[in-house]
Enzyme design. Structure first.
Site, PDB file in Angstrom:
ATOM      1  N   GLU A 157      78.863  38.835  32.093  1.00 58.30           N
ATOM      2  CA  GLU A 157      80.011  39.037  32.787  1.00 58.30           C
ATOM      3  C   GLU A 157      80.866  37.963  32.292  1.00 58.30           C
ATOM      4  O   GLU A 157      82.007  37.829  32.941  1.00 58.30           O
ATOM      5  CB  GLU A 157      79.921  39.533  34.142  1.00 58.30           C
ATOM      6  CG  GLU A 157      78.980  40.818  34.359  1.00 58.30           C
ATOM      7  CD  GLU A 157      78.977  41.420  35.587  1.00 58.30           C
ATOM      8  OE1 GLU A 157      79.492  40.779  36.317  1.00 58.30           O
ATOM      9  OE2 GLU A 157      78.442  42.459  35.966  1.00 58.30           O
ATOM     10  N   LYS A 290      81.406  52.528  40.836  1.00 60.64           N
ATOM     11  CA  LYS A 290      81.287  52.348  39.667  1.00 60.64           C
ATOM     12  C   LYS A 290      81.306  54.018  38.931  1.00 60.64           C
ATOM     13  O   LYS A 290      80.486  54.753  39.460  1.00 60.64           O
ATOM     14  CB  LYS A 290      79.999  51.999  39.132  1.00 60.64           C
ATOM     15  CG  LYS A 290      79.598  50.385  39.424  1.00 60.64           C
ATOM     16  CD  LYS A 290      78.368  49.814  39.425  1.00 60.64           C
ATOM     17  CE  LYS A 290      78.037  48.530  39.354  1.00 60.64           C
ATOM     18  NZ  LYS A 290      76.579  48.107  39.732  1.00 60.64           N
TER      19      LYS A 290
END
Ligand code: PGA
Ligand code: ZN
Length: 372
Positions: A157, A290
């Site tokens: 990330e 998500k």
């Protein structure tokens, strides 16, 4: 369920020709001639065509791609930016970015058991300034790591993945970096965590093996975070416990839920069934959202509506495996929850969302508001 080809000769079995074929040959005829702004009906039609309980027949990757394309097409046809189409006239709320600057767990070959150590620049006056606070702290952190001879290569990330001595050291370093960048820890920039505890839970114990901090029971994890919240400016903890350890989630929410945000991700999976259980059992006070956990825009919005009804916070989130698509930036502004989790200040898959948010804030001008 993402549909992958499973052909070992192409992309290690991860090819998506079947999913693409499903879009072109099965979904396209279903949608042809319909108005894309009938999002809920068209998402429902795709779910029905799929017929499986987990979108495995057409592939959630096929269905979600089309679902998002419907939103984009409808926005275009109305001559509106995506955030304004999805959120209406109330879409002027820019989210606080949770910036994952130290990557551990499954996201990096680092010394940390915990997956995500994030900057939370809630003291900034605007999103644009928040991003600067975060980026400057990220670079201050890089200097601190180099000075100590630690690695500054990045994980999934976009955060650093050094071999640290303990999970605590990650928080200490972040506080130091915030100060080195000229900000006030807690006031300008706080800390958010996602230990992703399912990834180190085995045989009924939380195994802090990488950091050599031994095994912990569910109750001991609660005590550990109680200590951390006293010691560090932590405002949010996600997945403090294993996805099936509902007692653990309940215990930490009971203990810390009136002080900080307790976010459910692996236990709730953006699914209204599990979020309803979480609300009922007071297992968290916020949900991670998500799109590709649930698989259509409509179902994602239902999950958010359920959170709102319960007075829960919600955080729109990327995945560790990401693309440069910036849909979630517009989506976060449209949904108005005031928080987005989309990685560090590096890697174009993360930066594309931040760039889009900068664009949106500029476009909104004086109408823009920032924060949770
Ligand atoms: P994942 O991680 O995309 O690898 O599931 C992100 C998260 O845990 O929030
Ligand atoms: Zn998570």
């Amino acid at each position: 369920m993402e549909l992958r080809d499973g052909d070992p000769d192409r992309y290690g079995g991860k090819g998506v020709r079947k999913a693409v074929d499903n879009v072109n040959r099965r979904i396209a005829p279903l949608l042809k001639g319909h108005d894309p702004s009938h999002q809920a009906a068209l998402d429902a039609a795709m779910i029905e065509l799929d017929g499986s309980p987990n979108k495995s027949e057409l592939g959630a990757n096929a269905i979600l791609g089309v679902s998002q394309a419907l939103s984009r097409a409808a926005a275009e046809s109305h001559g509106l930016p995506l955030y304004a189409y999805l959120g209406g006239v109330g879409a002027f709320h820019l989210p606080i970015p949770m910036m994952n600057v130290l990557n551990g767990g499954k996201h990096a070959d680092s010394g940390m058991d915990f997956q995500e150590f994030m900057l939370y620049p809630h003291g900034a006056p605007t999103f644009t300034e928040a991003l600067r606070y975060g980026a400057e702290t990220f670079h201050a952190l890089k200097s601190l790591l180099s000075k100590r001879g630690l690695s500054t290569s990045v994980g999934d990330e976009g955060g650093f993945a050094p071999k640290l001595k303990s999970n605590e050291e990650a928080c200490e370093l972040i506080v130091e970096a915030i100060e080195a960048a000229g900000f006030r820890p807690g006031e300008d920039i706080a800390i958010a965590l996602d230990p992703a505890a399912s990834s180190f839970f085995e045989g009924g114990l939380y195994r802090l093996t990488r950091s050599g901090q031994g095994n912990k029971t569910s109750e001991e994890m609660v005590s550990l975070f109680e200590t951390w919240v006293k010691r560090f400016p932590i405002v949010s903890i996600e997945d403090s416990h294993d996805e099936n350890d509902w007692d653990g989630y309940k215990a930490i929410t009971k203990s810390l839920g009136n002080q900080i945000q307790i976010v459910g991700d692996d236990n709730l999976v953006t699914n209204t069934r599990f979020i309803a259980k979480g609300i009922e059992e007071k297992a968290c006070n916020a949900a991670l959202i998500k799109l590709n956990q649930i698989g259509t825009v409509t179902e994602t919005i239902s999950a958010i509506q359920l959170c709102r009804k319960a007075g829960w916070n919600y955080v729109i989130s990327h995945r560790s495996g990401e693309t440069e698509d910036s849909f979630i930036a517009d989506f976060a502004v449209a949904m108005g929850g005031g928080q987005i989790k989309t990685g560090s200040a590096s890697r174009s898959d993360r930066i594309s969302k931040y760039n889009r948010l900068l664009e949106i804030e500029a476009e909104l001008g004086g109408a823009a508001r920032f924060g949770a």
